[in-house]
Write a protein that holds these residues in place. Structure first.
Motif, PDB file in Angstrom:
ATOM      1  N   THR A 128     -18.963  62.076  11.359  1.00  0.00           N
ATOM      2  CA  THR A 128     -18.649  60.674  11.057  1.00  0.00           C
ATOM      3  C   THR A 128     -19.899  59.806  10.997  1.00  0.00           C
ATOM      4  O   THR A 128     -19.859  58.717  10.457  1.00  0.00           O
ATOM      5  CB  THR A 128     -17.699  60.091  12.114  1.00  0.00           C
ATOM      6  N   GLN A 129     -20.998  60.288  11.563  1.00  0.00           N
ATOM      7  CA  GLN A 129     -22.221  59.486  11.574  1.00  0.00           C
ATOM      8  C   GLN A 129     -23.428  60.398  11.644  1.00  0.00           C
ATOM      9  O   GLN A 129     -23.523  61.253  12.519  1.00  0.00           O
ATOM     10  CB  GLN A 129     -22.216  58.525  12.776  1.00  0.00           C
ATOM     11  N   ASP A 130     -24.339  60.247  10.695  1.00  0.00           N
ATOM     12  CA  ASP A 130     -25.558  61.051  10.684  1.00  0.00           C
ATOM     13  C   ASP A 130     -26.531  60.530  11.734  1.00  0.00           C
ATOM     14  O   ASP A 130     -26.550  59.339  12.067  1.00  0.00           O
ATOM     15  CB  ASP A 130     -26.218  61.018   9.307  1.00  0.00           C
ATOM     16  N   PHE A 131     -27.358  61.426  12.221  1.00  0.00           N
ATOM     17  CA  PHE A 131     -28.351  61.053  13.229  1.00  0.00           C
ATOM     18  C   PHE A 131     -29.738  60.996  12.596  1.00  0.00           C
ATOM     19  O   PHE A 131     -30.128  61.894  11.853  1.00  0.00           O
ATOM     20  CB  PHE A 131     -28.363  62.061  14.376  1.00  0.00           C
ATOM     21  N   LYS A 132     -30.464  59.926  12.901  1.00  0.00           N
ATOM     22  CA  LYS A 132     -31.848  59.793  12.445  1.00  0.00           C
ATOM     23  C   LYS A 132     -32.739  59.642  13.677  1.00  0.00           C
ATOM     24  O   LYS A 132     -32.523  58.744  14.494  1.00  0.00           O
ATOM     25  CB  LYS A 132     -32.008  58.582  11.528  1.00  0.00           C
ATOM     26  N   PRO A 133     -33.727  60.515  13.844  1.00  0.00           N
ATOM     27  CA  PRO A 133     -34.618  60.409  15.011  1.00  0.00           C
ATOM     28  C   PRO A 133     -35.324  59.058  15.038  1.00  0.00           C
ATOM     29  O   PRO A 133     -35.644  58.474  13.987  1.00  0.00           O
ATOM     30  CB  PRO A 133     -35.622  61.552  14.795  1.00  0.00           C
ATOM     31  N   ALA A 134     -35.565  58.562  16.244  1.00  0.00           N
ATOM     32  CA  ALA A 134     -36.240  57.262  16.405  1.00  0.00           C
ATOM     33  C   ALA A 134     -37.694  57.366  15.956  1.00  0.00           C
ATOM     34  O   ALA A 134     -38.383  58.338  16.266  1.00  0.00           O
ATOM     35  CB  ALA A 134     -36.166  56.827  17.859  1.00  0.00           C
ATOM     36  N   GLN A 135     -38.132  56.354  15.228  1.00  0.00           N
ATOM     37  CA  GLN A 135     -39.534  56.264  14.826  1.00  0.00           C
ATOM     38  C   GLN A 135     -40.139  55.037  15.511  1.00  0.00           C
ATOM     39  O   GLN A 135     -39.626  53.915  15.387  1.00  0.00           O
ATOM     40  CB  GLN A 135     -39.670  56.146  13.307  1.00  0.00           C
ATOM     41  N   VAL A 136     -41.221  55.271  16.228  1.00  0.00           N
ATOM     42  CA  VAL A 136     -41.817  54.231  17.057  1.00  0.00           C
ATOM     43  C   VAL A 136     -43.287  54.077  16.711  1.00  0.00           C
ATOM     44  O   VAL A 136     -44.002  55.079  16.568  1.00  0.00           O
ATOM     45  CB  VAL A 136     -41.670  54.585  18.557  1.00  0.00           C
ATOM     46  N   LYS A 137     -43.726  52.841  16.559  1.00  0.00           N
ATOM     47  CA  LYS A 137     -45.141  52.575  16.325  1.00  0.00           C
ATOM     48  C   LYS A 137     -45.878  52.622  17.662  1.00  0.00           C
ATOM     49  O   LYS A 137     -45.461  51.989  18.638  1.00  0.00           O
ATOM     50  CB  LYS A 137     -45.329  51.212  15.658  1.00  0.00           C
ATOM     51  N   PHE A 138     -46.984  53.384  17.692  1.00  0.00           N
ATOM     52  CA  PHE A 138     -47.721  53.600  18.936  1.00  0.00           C
ATOM     53  C   PHE A 138     -49.203  53.330  18.718  1.00  0.00           C
ATOM     54  O   PHE A 138     -49.795  53.782  17.735  1.00  0.00           O
ATOM     55  CB  PHE A 138     -47.522  55.043  19.411  1.00  0.00           C
ATOM     56  N   ARG A 139     -49.800  52.585  19.660  1.00  0.00           N
ATOM     57  CA  ARG A 139     -51.228  52.265  19.599  1.00  0.00           C
ATOM     58  C   ARG A 139     -51.915  52.794  20.857  1.00  0.00           C
ATOM     59  O   ARG A 139     -51.672  52.286  21.957  1.00  0.00           O
ATOM     60  CB  ARG A 139     -51.427  50.751  19.517  1.00  0.00           C
ATOM     61  N   PRO A 140     -52.750  53.798  20.735  1.00  0.00           N
ATOM     62  CA  PRO A 140     -53.469  54.316  21.914  1.00  0.00           C
ATOM     63  C   PRO A 140     -54.269  53.239  22.637  1.00  0.00           C
ATOM     64  O   PRO A 140     -54.352  53.254  23.865  1.00  0.00           O
ATOM     65  CB  PRO A 140     -54.387  55.388  21.315  1.00  0.00           C
ATOM     66  N   SER A 141     -54.850  52.308  21.884  1.00  0.00           N
ATOM     67  CA  SER A 141     -55.626  51.242  22.527  1.00  0.00           C
ATOM     68  C   SER A 141     -54.727  50.354  23.371  1.00  0.00           C
ATOM     69  O   SER A 141     -55.126  49.871  24.442  1.00  0.00           O
ATOM     70  CB  SER A 141     -56.342  50.397  21.464  1.00  0.00           C
TER      71      SER A 141
END
Length: 802
Positions: free
Chosen positions: A399-412
């Motif tokens: 009933t609902q497709d899954f999309k992995p979370a995409q997160v912006k990451f800054r090492p600094s």
């Protein structure tokens, strides 16, 4: 949750001592509640077969047995009742050592010699309780060392998993954690993929999801020609170590995969599924289901069930029904794996008072991309341990497709928050170890795709926390906090919060902290006119309670409730204040505007009364004086005081203060008796409401800092006989005048009239504090200053020392 270290090592090649592994897990933020070492202190125990079991000639409750190891035969006296000829049992031979440093010796029991001991699971340290001797499978190798056969020695550690870390509710989850901590690869043990038959699964079962909002995925497979029976030793042993009773080979596989992968599964007897169809739907009114725990439960209409053509056959995500359970007569298995909404499983489990390993995991969240993988693994294991043929293909409803979370990451940014100096490479290595993938890179910003099993990773700060956790909290340097000499900016938090709180406390008020919400009838209780600004309030869509539906536009109603409660409990004075945010609807798509208020309510006796003040009822000038003090401390000088009764909940004595531009800064006065009646209070009661944002805009007083004194203080007490015509204020003014610059404080601490004093005078006692800014005062310097003060008082007011 129990984890077997030996089981864990099937997925991650960890060769470290278990103590080191546990220590790293604890330091990574996972609580280890208990550790049990199995078989660690056992020697000399072998597998033996019972050749004979006879009654002990001199004891009714004992048996005389003969046991064989294949090469030797021993006579052993035993008190257990569950033994029989032909059974395989653990035998502790003479010289063996059991847990607790219990050494087996040759013994004579009721005149009969015994050469060893038949052991229970408790005596071997494998269980906390046991009903008799541990009976081993019939194919247990005679004479073999008991420990290797049982997969011992092993260590069990019990973990307390926080709700956000559902990925740790399995052995593979803990293996991933250990792999990330020790930089080791993680891989499932391969299971041979069975050959599928020509029969299509879709010809055996149809699946529909009616409750599409409560089930995202339902998938199943069919296995025909299975033979239900006892599980093989490796399977039963793995489950029993972690406290799971072996039931049969089919059910044991579903439990094994649950503890291996964290995915709950259920096996139905397909022959008991009416109409060869499955429907994931809500229960119907009055519907009942017989469960595997041998109870029958009446269902509510919002409960999610797995149903066949006629009736429910399982409580979704919680427990199967006894009307479709696997028995020894079962020949065809319908194996399900699903993804149910956590909230619906949690709600149903709470309503019915049921908690299972399955519901525990569904309530916290399941890996969306691991559902079908778990189904395939369980199906292969069932064919391996129970035989049968796997039908071709999988039947699924989505009933609902899954999309992995995409997160912006800054090492600094991670280094800035953590105070570390970790390289980009080190941080990326940590995230890779967690299963993260990197989609793109723009300058210092990385787009990270989080693994599907880490449902808790949705923001950059979550990834930063993982970097800190796996790098080691002990690696974060300890640095003293930086203290700025600049006073707090009025734009951060409530403006002048510290100063206003000080004024309230000095005046004897107590702080109150209330809910952000009000009941819908608050405007009616305050007698607000239809056009009053506080009528522009915002109701929330999903209130936590019926009497907390409105985001409060004023702090006053909450404080009136507090004041009434204090007075009704025999408090003589109710002086209360609150500093907090308030909200008003803007009329623009239900947006709300936030601002800060400080509100005080005063009823009963005047607050902060001490021996120098007569007990009296609070009045208008208490609240007006408080307003003046607040304006003074903020440095606002040009104000317009208007004495008006415009506020509908004020009566008679009231005021409003505006700045030079006409902006309202604060208002106060006596509350309307009609309002007080709504709150079940007897008057009088006074209120002060301050608009802190407006006050901050109008404030001009510069903030200053006074350093702590470097030199000690000197205190002197003085008692004076003062004519009644001279006020204490006049005395203090004269003392301060003469005491400069060394005198820093004068405080009246005693008043006496009566015996030994003539008419028309009284005794006043003061405490004086002297202090110099550049040196330590001598006793002579303080005494000289005291003499000068006494001479001035004598000359000016005819005051004498007492």
């Amino acid at each position: 949750m129990l984890i077997s270290y030996n089981w864990l090592k099937n997925y991650v090649a960890i060769n470290e001592p278990v103590e080191k592994v546990i220590d790293r897990i604890i330091h990574a933020g996972v609580e280890v509640a208990n550790v049990r070492h199995l078989g660690k202190d056992i020697t000399g125990v072998v597998i033996a077969e019972l050749l004979s079991v006879e009654k002990h000639p001199k004891a009714d409750r004992l048996s005389l047995t003969k046991v064989s190891t294949g090469t030797e035969t021993f006579q052993v006296v035993c008190g257990a009742k569950n033994i029989a000829v032909g059974q395989k049992v653990p035998l502790a031979k003479v010289g063996a050592v059991l847990p607790g440093d219990f050494k087996i010796k040759e013994a004579k029991i009721r005149d009969i010699e015994s050469f060893g001991m038949l052991c229970s699971a408790k005596e071997l340290g494998l269980a906390e309780d046991a009903e008799g001797i541990l009976i081993l499978p019939a194919d247990a190798p005679l004479g073999a060392d008991f420990l290797p056969y049982m997969g011992l020695p092993d260590t069990l550690f019990e973990l307390e998993i926080t709700p956000n870390r559902a990925d740790l509710l399995s052995h593979i989850g803990i293996a991933r954690e250990v792999g990330a901590l020790f930089n080791l690869p993680v891989q499932l043990t391969a299971v041979p993929k069975p050959t599928e038959s020509k029969t299509a699964t879709s010809s055996k079962i149809k699946v529909a999801i009616e409750a599409k909002d409560l089930c995202r995925l339902y998938t199943c497979r069919v296995i025909e020609g299975v033979k239900v029976g006892p599980s093989p030793q490796w399977l039963a042993q793995a489950l029993e170590k972690i406290g799971q009773k072996s039931i049969n080979n089919i059910v044991d596989v579903t439990n094994f995969v649950l503890h291996e992968l964290g995915q709950p599964l259920h096996a139905f007897d397909l022959g008991q599924i009416h109409g060869s169809q499955i429907n994931v739907r809500k229960a119907k009114k009055g519907e009942k289901i017989p469960l595997l725990d041998k109870t029958e439960r009446e269902l509510k209409e919002d409960m999610l069930v797995i149903a066949d053509a006629d009736r429910p056959v399982a409580l979704a995500g919680i427990m199967g029904g006894s009307n479709s359970q696997v028995t020894e007569q079962t020949q065809t298995i319908l194996l399900e794996a699903a993804l149910f909404l956590p909230g619906t499983v949690r709600k149903t489990a709470r309503q019915l008072g049921i908690s299972t390993d399955s519901s525990y995991r569904f309530e916290r969240g399941i890996d969306p991309q691991g559902v079908e993988a778990a189904l395939q693994r369980a199906a292969s294991l069932i064919v391996e341990v129970a035989g049968g043929q796997l039908a071709k293909g999988v039947v699924s409803a989505v009933t609902q497709d899954f999309k992995p979370a995409q997160v912006k990451f800054r090492p600094s940014r991670a280094n800035a928050i953590l105070g570390t100096n970790l390289s980009d490479k080190a941080q990326l290595q940590i995230l890779k170890g967690l299963g993260c993938q990197f989609e793109a890179e723009v300058g210092d910003v990385l787009v990270v795709q989080c693994p599907s099993y880490r449902l808790d990773l949705t923001r950059e700060i979550d990834l930063i926390e993982e970097v800190a956790r796996l790098a080691g909290y002990d690696q974060i340097p300890t640095v003293a906090p930086k203290i700025s000499s600049v006073l707090s900016d009025i734009k951060s938090g409530a403006p002048y919060e510290k100063e206003i709180r000080f004024i309230f406390h000095q005046a004897g008020y107590f702080e109150a902290v209330n809910s952000t919400f009000l009941p819908s009838n608050f405007a009616q209780k305050l007698k607000l006119a239809a056009n009053h600004p506080y009528q522009r309030f915002q109701e929330v869509d999903n209130p936590i309670a019926d009497d907390q539906k409105v985001l409060r536009p004023t702090l006053l109603p909450s404080l009136l409730v507090n004041a009434q409660l204090n007075l009704s409990h025999q408090r003589e004075s109710a002086g209360l204040y609150e500093i907090n945010k308030v909200f008003s609807a803007t009329g623009d798509d239900q947006l709300v505007a936030e601002r800060f208020q400080a509100v005080a309510v005063l009823a009963g006796q005047a607050p902060n009364a001490d021996w120098t003040q007569l007990v009296r009822k609070t009045d208008f000038y208490d609240i007006k004086g408080l307003a003046e003090d607040l304006l003074t401390i903020t440095g606002i000088e040009k104000t317009q005081w208007e004495y008006t009764g415009e506020n509908p909940y004020l009566d008679g004595q009231s005021f409003v203060v505006k700045d030079s531009t006409g902006t309202v800064l604060l208002w106060g006065g006596a509350l309307n008796p009609k309002v007080l009646k709504e709150y079940e209070m007897n008057g009088p009661c006074f209120a002060l409401e301050i608009e802190l944002s407006a006050l901050a805009s109008a404030a001009k007083k510069p903030q200053s800092y006074v350093a702590l004194p470097k030199f000690p203080e000197a205190w002197r007490d003085i008692a004076l006989v003062v004519p009644d015509a001279v006020t204490s204020t006049q005395v203090i003014s004269a003392v301060e005048e003469q005491g400069k610059p060394l005198l820093k404080q004068v405080e009246l601490f005693d008043l006496y009239r009566g015996k030994n004093l003539p008419e028309g005078v009284r005794s006043l006692a003061y405490r004086l504090r002297f202090q110099a800014d550049d040196k330590t005062l001598t006793d002579k310097e303080v005494s000289d200053k005291m003499n000068q003060i006494v001479e001035l008082l004598k000359e000016r007011f005819s005051i004498a020392l007492r």
